[in-house]
Scaffold this active site. Structure first.
Site, PDB file in Angstrom:
ATOM      1  CG  ASP A 159     -12.658 -24.652 -50.236  1.00 29.68           C
ATOM      2  OD1 ASP A 159     -11.601 -24.795 -50.876  1.00 29.68           O
ATOM      3  OD2 ASP A 159     -13.737 -24.366 -50.772  1.00 29.68           O
ATOM      4  CG  HIS A 160     -10.632 -27.983 -52.513  1.00 34.65           C
ATOM      5  ND1 HIS A 160     -11.448 -26.880 -52.504  1.00 34.65           N
ATOM      6  CD2 HIS A 160     -11.127 -28.794 -53.474  1.00 34.65           C
ATOM      7  CE1 HIS A 160     -12.394 -27.030 -53.422  1.00 34.65           C
ATOM      8  NE2 HIS A 160     -12.221 -28.179 -54.018  1.00 34.65           N
ATOM      9  CG  ASP A 219     -14.651 -25.913 -57.226  1.00 37.01           C
ATOM     10  OD1 ASP A 219     -13.737 -26.525 -56.640  1.00 37.01           O
ATOM     11  OD2 ASP A 219     -15.802 -26.378 -57.368  1.00 37.01           O
ATOM     12  NE  ARG A 269     -17.595 -33.501 -60.188  1.00 39.89           N
ATOM     13  CZ  ARG A 269     -17.018 -32.304 -60.357  1.00 39.89           C
ATOM     14  NH1 ARG A 269     -15.942 -31.994 -59.670  1.00 39.89           N
ATOM     15  NH2 ARG A 269     -17.509 -31.449 -61.218  1.00 39.89           N
ATOM     16  CB  SER A 326     -12.452 -31.453 -61.186  1.00 41.16           C
ATOM     17  OG  SER A 326     -11.371 -30.567 -61.173  1.00 41.16           O
ATOM     18  NE  ARG A 343      -9.135 -32.246 -60.170  1.00 42.25           N
ATOM     19  CZ  ARG A 343      -9.642 -33.368 -59.655  1.00 42.25           C
ATOM     20  NH1 ARG A 343      -9.132 -34.544 -59.965  1.00 42.25           N
ATOM     21  NH2 ARG A 343     -10.643 -33.337 -58.802  1.00 42.25           N
TER      22      ARG A 343
HETATM   23  C1  MIC Z   1     -13.868 -31.274 -57.282  1.00 37.22           C
HETATM   24  O1  MIC Z   1     -14.949 -31.317 -56.708  1.00 37.22           O
HETATM   25  O2  MIC Z   1     -13.491 -32.148 -58.082  1.00 37.22           O
HETATM   26  C2  MIC Z   1     -12.951 -30.114 -57.003  1.00 37.22           C
HETATM   27  C3  MIC Z   1     -11.821 -30.628 -56.224  1.00 37.22           C
HETATM   28  O3  MIC Z   1     -13.625 -29.157 -56.235  1.00 37.22           O
HETATM   29  C4  MIC Z   1     -12.536 -29.525 -58.339  1.00 37.22           C
HETATM   30  C5  MIC Z   1     -11.463 -28.549 -58.252  1.00 37.22           C
HETATM   31  C6  MIC Z   1     -10.111 -29.170 -58.172  1.00 37.22           C
HETATM   32  O4  MIC Z   1      -9.858 -30.192 -58.789  1.00 37.22           O
HETATM   33  O5  MIC Z   1      -9.281 -28.592 -57.491  1.00 37.22           O
HETATM   34  C7  MIC Z   1     -13.682 -28.909 -59.132  1.00 37.22           C
HETATM   35  O6  MIC Z   1     -14.795 -29.331 -59.003  1.00 37.22           O
HETATM   36  O7  MIC Z   1     -13.450 -28.033 -59.976  1.00 37.22           O
HETATM   37 FE1  SF4 Z   2     -15.183 -29.175 -52.407  1.00 42.53          FE
HETATM   38 FE2  SF4 Z   2     -15.422 -29.887 -54.979  1.00 42.53          FE
HETATM   39 FE3  SF4 Z   2     -16.384 -31.423 -53.028  1.00 42.53          FE
HETATM   40 FE4  SF4 Z   2     -17.545 -29.135 -53.554  1.00 42.53          FE
HETATM   41  S1  SF4 Z   2     -17.398 -30.886 -54.928  1.00 42.53           S
HETATM   42  S2  SF4 Z   2     -17.073 -29.930 -51.531  1.00 42.53           S
HETATM   43  S3  SF4 Z   2     -15.820 -27.851 -54.078  1.00 42.53           S
HETATM   44  S4  SF4 Z   2     -14.258 -30.950 -53.393  1.00 42.53           S
END
Ligand code: MIC
Ligand code: SF4
Length: 641
Positions: free
Chosen positions: A64-65, A119, A379, A535, A537
């Protein structure tokens, strides 16, 4: 003494330890989820563990990313994940199916079960009464391999809800209000549990919005009871049989209580550049806007988009505004297309894009220089949109839609318009066209497809006698994992290529950081409060590991990042006296002598060889965590065992 719902579910899953705040426990994990930007690492690590079969009831791998396929890299990652999923008995969700958290809620979430996801927004599952926790990829790989997860028992904050939301005020405003009250570090070490008369006035999609964005509080997770609304939601997804009623005991005892009267809430917005920088839309005033983005795992449900369609119907998006909408799942998009709402959205002049994370993670739709962008996301960290000087405000779908028409930030209550009542529990047919099930035949013989962009992940070495390094970065408060390891359409394709990513570590904060690490053979990082928020990550730990970071000395840490550092064998140390932070300068040389003995102590002595000073630092390590640091990370520890 009555029990909270959170402790009931944790108690039902307890494998080891005593369920008492601050203790280390191990719980059984029923379900896991991964997404593609963290998933490649998860499955590389799972492969490295050489397990025969996974131990969870259900594990799902979502794509999905990284769906913008501008080169072979993302598609190669998808193929890799698909092949490993098949090999290990993991359900695979194809790109185009939607956002992992929305899909897990719709298709697989079960009240009372535990879910661990790679995630940070995995707590979305708390909307149907799950204990759903976001974790680093390695923890999720281990949960698949062993069926368990170890954590420090959080305290429980009770958000006691009364009243009912007024028109134009929605679930997003509830969580924005809670963020205003508790801040982005208010939930660290805590679970947020919602109770009270007001709960029944929130639909499951509303609850999921609230638990989803509980991640921004730094909380371990958030949870709602499972009640009649939950039953209706599961029935609407064709899964009534999965319903289990769950609630806290009437006399449950909580560590803290926050009273929220839903009737008193108003439309809110989080101003740049933090989700807790919240004020009412009315106070912020009618600022001119350039972009509106509706979607993300926080606000892309069927009800959200039906409300948006109703607001847009027969209207025209303002000439200076680009409105972009990304639905949460294929089922939602399909339903909107059948009932005509999609046509209302398109006719108003909205750009409808793929059901995926999309602009939320900077995968396209970066706004113009200096733009004001209203987003229904979770965010608004500086630069996350892909445009360094963009001003991102986080708002509800209702506020976003009415503002897109007016061209300025609008408090919908002043519009004089009545919003239609949307039935959130309309029938959704189970659609598994986008799911690939592993099947039983010859799983272990399935070949793993590895494209050229997939590189091995870095491994640490056992803790040496002396841990020494120069301060290669002195960072401020609330450093996010987006600051540590930025992610956008340029960098996301390299999530399985740590050497490449290392060139961009701390890019927005200090572009010299990678070079400084290389010149000094690595080093140490000094940080402020809530270091590593955001995140899950683990790249924010793996890349510093690759660059030779030995320890991070900060005023406090965010939960998932702290675990990721430990999993990588990097010691997270907290200043005993926060005033010592000011005594350290860039390029001072710090040393921990006799490290293997010192990590077992409550207080570690860190000597500053440049100034001659000595600081006291707290490792706050649980027993398992100490073993990981000694071994040089979790995988080394497991291999050693
Ligand atoms: C995000 O919203 O920052 C992400 C991308 O979903 C991350 C995961 C990632 O960095 O791959 C998260 O929230 O964990
Ligand atoms: Fe995707 Fe993270 Fe954004 Fe949710 S917050 S839509 S999981 S990138």
């Amino acid at each position: 003494m009555g029990k909270s719902l959170a402790y009931k579910i944790l108690g039902n899953h307890l494998v080891e330890g005593e369920l008492k705040a601050g203790n280390e426990i191990t719980i059984k994990i029923d379900q896991t989820l991964t997404q593609d930007s963290t998933g490649t690492m998860v499955y590389l690590q799972l492969e490295a563990m050489e397990v025969d079969s996974i131990k969870t009831e259900l594990s799902v791998a979502y794509i999905d990313h990284n769906t913008l396929q501008t080169g072979f890299e993302n598609a190669d990652d998808h193929a890799f994940i698909k092949s490993v999923a098949k090999r290990h008995g993991v359900v695979f969700s194809k790109p185009g199916n939607g956002i992992c958290h929305q899909l897990q809620l719709e298709n697989f979430g079960i009240p009372g079960k535990t879910l661990l996801g790679s995630d940070s927004h995995t707590p979305t599952g708390g909307g149907i009464g799950m204990i759903a926790i976001g974790a680093g990829g390695l923890d999720v790989a281990v949960a698949m391999a062993k069926g368990t997860y170890s954590l420090t028992v959080p305290k429980v904050i009770n958000v006691h809800l009364t009243g009912q939301l007024k028109p134009w005020v929605s679930a997003k405003d509830v969580i924005l209000y809670v963020l205003q009250q508790l801040t982005v570090k208010g939930g660290v070490g805590k679970i947020v549990e919602y109770t009270g008369e007001g709960v029944k006035n929130l639909t499951v999609p509303d609850r999921a919005t609230i638990t989803n964005m509980g991640a921004e509080l730094g909380a371990t997770t958030s949870v709602f009871p499972s009640d009649e609304n939950t039953k209706k939601f599961l029935a609407s997804q064709g899964r009534e049989q999965d319903f289990v009623p769950m609630e806290a005991d009437k006399d449950a005892v909580y560590d803290e209580v926050l009273e929220v009267n839903l009737s008193e809430l108003v439309p809110f917005a989080a101003k740049p550049h933090s989700p807790d920088n919240v004020d009412s839309v009315e106070n912020i005033g009618q600022i001119k806007i350039d972009q509106v983005a509706i979607g993300s795992c926080t606000n892309s449900s069927y009800t959200d988009l039906m409300k948006v369609a109703a607001i847009l119907k027969g209207k025209k998006v303002h000439e200076d505004v680009s409105l972009v909408i990304s639905p949460g799942s294929s089922k939602i998009l399909s339903k909107l297309s059948k009932n005509g709402a999609l046509a209302d959205i398109i006719d108003a002049g909205a750009r409808v894009i793929e059901n995926a994370c999309g602009p939320c993670i900077g995968m396209g739709q970066s706004p113009k220089s200096g733009a004001v962008s209203l987003r229904t996301f979770n965010r608004n960290f500086k630069g996350r949109s892909g445009t360094k000087d963009a001003q991102v405000y986080l708002v509800s779908p209702e506020t976003a839609a009415i503002s897109a028409i007016n061209g300025y930030l609008t408090d919908g209550r002043t519009s004089g318009e009545t919003l239609p009542v949307i039935d959130p529990y309309e029938d959704f047919k189970f659609n598994d066209s986008f799911f690939v099930y592993p099947g039983d035949a010859n799983k272990s013989n399935t070949d793993v497809e590895m494209g050229p962009n997939i590189k091995p992940f870095p491994r640490n070495i056992a803790l040496p006698q002396e841990v020494k390094g120069k301060v290669v970065l002195k960072a401020g408060n609330n450093i996010t994992t987006d600051d540590i390891m930025p992610s956008d359409s340029r960098l996301l394709p390299y999530r399985s290529n740590i050497p490449h990513l290392s060139n961009y570590c701390f890019e927005l904060i200090d572009s010299e950081f990678p070079a400084r690490c290389r010149e000094n053979g690595g080093g140490v990082i000094v940080g402020g409060e809530n270091y590593g928020q955001g995140s899950s990550r683990e790249h924010a730990a793996l890349v510093p590991l690759y660059l030779g970071i030995k320890f991070v000395l900060a005023k406090s840490f965010a939960r998932i990042h702290r675990s990721n550092l430990i999993n990588s064998g990097i010691i997270p140390l907290v200043f005993k006296d926060p005033a010592d932070y000011d005594k350290i300068s860039l390029l001072d040389e710090l040393v921990i002598e006799d490290a293997p003995a010192q990590v077992k102590n409550e207080v570690i002595k860190v000597r500053n060889l440049t100034t001659g000073e000595e600081y006291e630092a707290l490792p706050n390590l649980q027993d398992l965590e100490t073993s990981m640091i000694e071994a040089g990370g979790k995988i080394n520890m497991m291999k050693g065992n």
